[in-house]
Design an enzyme around this catalytic site. Structure first.
Site, mmCIF file in Angstrom:
data_model
loop_
_atom_site.group_PDB
_atom_site.id
_atom_site.type_symbol
_atom_site.label_atom_id
_atom_site.label_comp_id
_atom_site.label_asym_id
_atom_site.label_seq_id
_atom_site.Cartn_x
_atom_site.Cartn_y
_atom_site.Cartn_z
ATOM 1 N N GLY A 56 65.264 0.882 55.392
ATOM 2 C CA GLY A 56 65.625 0.825 56.813
ATOM 3 C C GLY A 56 64.485 0.962 57.784
ATOM 4 N N ASP A 109 60.492 6.176 46.815
ATOM 5 C CA ASP A 109 60.363 4.928 46.081
ATOM 6 C C ASP A 109 61.680 4.721 45.336
ATOM 7 O OD1 ASP A 109 59.819 2.850 44.286
ATOM 8 O OD2 ASP A 109 57.758 3.518 43.935
ATOM 9 N N LEU A 110 62.407 3.682 45.669
ATOM 10 C CA LEU A 110 63.733 3.460 45.094
ATOM 11 C C LEU A 110 63.684 3.203 43.594
ATOM 12 C CD1 LEU A 110 65.448 1.311 47.872
ATOM 13 C CD2 LEU A 110 65.562 3.779 47.502
ATOM 14 N N SER A 164 71.637 -12.473 48.853
ATOM 15 C CA SER A 164 70.848 -13.561 49.437
ATOM 16 C C SER A 164 71.480 -14.889 49.055
ATOM 17 C CB SER A 164 69.407 -13.503 48.904
ATOM 18 O OG SER A 164 68.684 -14.659 49.264
ATOM 19 N N TYR A 206 64.129 -12.318 41.091
ATOM 20 C CA TYR A 206 64.750 -11.967 42.373
ATOM 21 C C TYR A 206 66.120 -12.614 42.506
ATOM 22 C CZ TYR A 206 65.450 -11.901 47.469
ATOM 23 O OH TYR A 206 65.953 -11.743 48.731
#
Length: 255
Positions: free
Chosen positions: A20, A70-71, A149, A162
């Site tokens: 975010g 850090d995810l 996406s 991705y």
């Protein structure tokens, strides 16, 4: 431009946004803050995140809370979720936005590169949801919005890990919606088209590529991060109370 619509149920809501601090995520943070929500966001980029908090502290009813993590580190992620809930109360809105659309060749991707890509683009969506669900169950309600996406729908061939992750997000969305609907938790996804962030403009916009893309859209104008805010607020609010397990495509009508 931020949407003009107001969603009364978001005022004072405890909202958590991943990624975010920059790009689309920063505009989502602003959008929820302007609704009067108590926003916490997780990001790894410290400088822009702190600047965002300082700016919104002067304008919003509640200054956002920046949580650096850090995810890819699931324990750090869980700690950030706990800190957000301690600061703002049980999280009732989760926006899984964080992603990295780095390009990579199918022929040269290594197992470690593949795993690292999914550890950013898919795995945190599940484990963040897992961490917030108990609080949502106690509250008897909740909304999870997963950003996917349109890239995998367009057969884009220059980032297979991705696009695999982004397709997986839709499966995850439907699975979680089926699992937790009985608890009053709705789970939906947003599939953006080509949103021109600063990063996109620096790395991927070249020549007449953007103009050609815009010409294919039904609404022929450049799409920016602000265009993702309204759809996300809608899915997070009770305006979409009976909407779950859905994917909202926001691409100017290209598809």
């Amino acid at each position: 431009m931020m949407p003009s619509a107001r969603f009364a149920d978001l005022e004072g809501a405890s909202v958590l946004i991943t990624g975010g601090g920059t790009g689309i995520g920063a505009r989502l943070t602003e959008g929820f803050a302007r609704q009067g929500a108590r926003v916490a966001f997780i990001d790894i980029a410290e400088a822009p995140s702190r600047l965002l908090c300082e700016a919104l502290a002067r304008e919003a009813a509640h200054a956002p809370l920046f949580l650096k993590a850090d995810l890819r580190d699931i324990e750090a992620l869980r700690g950030a979720v706990q800190a957000a809930a301690q600061a703002h109360g049980p999280i009732t809105v989760l926006v899984n936005n964080a992603a990295n659309d780095i390009r990579h060749d199918a022929e040269t991707v290594t197992p470690s590169e593949w795993d690292d890509n999914l550890s950013i683009n898919l795995r945190p969506h599940f484990f963040t949801a897992q961490a917030v669900v108990p609080g949502m169950q106690k509250a008897g309600r909740g909304a999870i919005v997963n950003f996917t996406s349109t890239s995998f729908m367009l057969n884009m061939g220059d980032m297979p890990a991705y696009t695999a992750a982004k397709a997986g997000i839709i499966g995850l969305t439907k699975g979680l919606a089926g699992r937790y609907g009985k608890d009053g938790i709705r789970v939906n996804a947003i599939a953006p088209g080509w949103v021109i962030t600063e990063r996109q403009r620096q790395l991927w916009v070249s020549g007449d590529k953007l103009e050609a893309h815009i010409a294919r859209q039904a609404i022929p104008r450049e799409m920016g991060p602000d265009d993702m805010v309204g759809p996300c607020l809608f899915l997070a609010s009770d305006a979409s109370a009976m909407l779950t397990a859905q994917t909202l495509i926001v691409d100017g009508g290209l598809l």
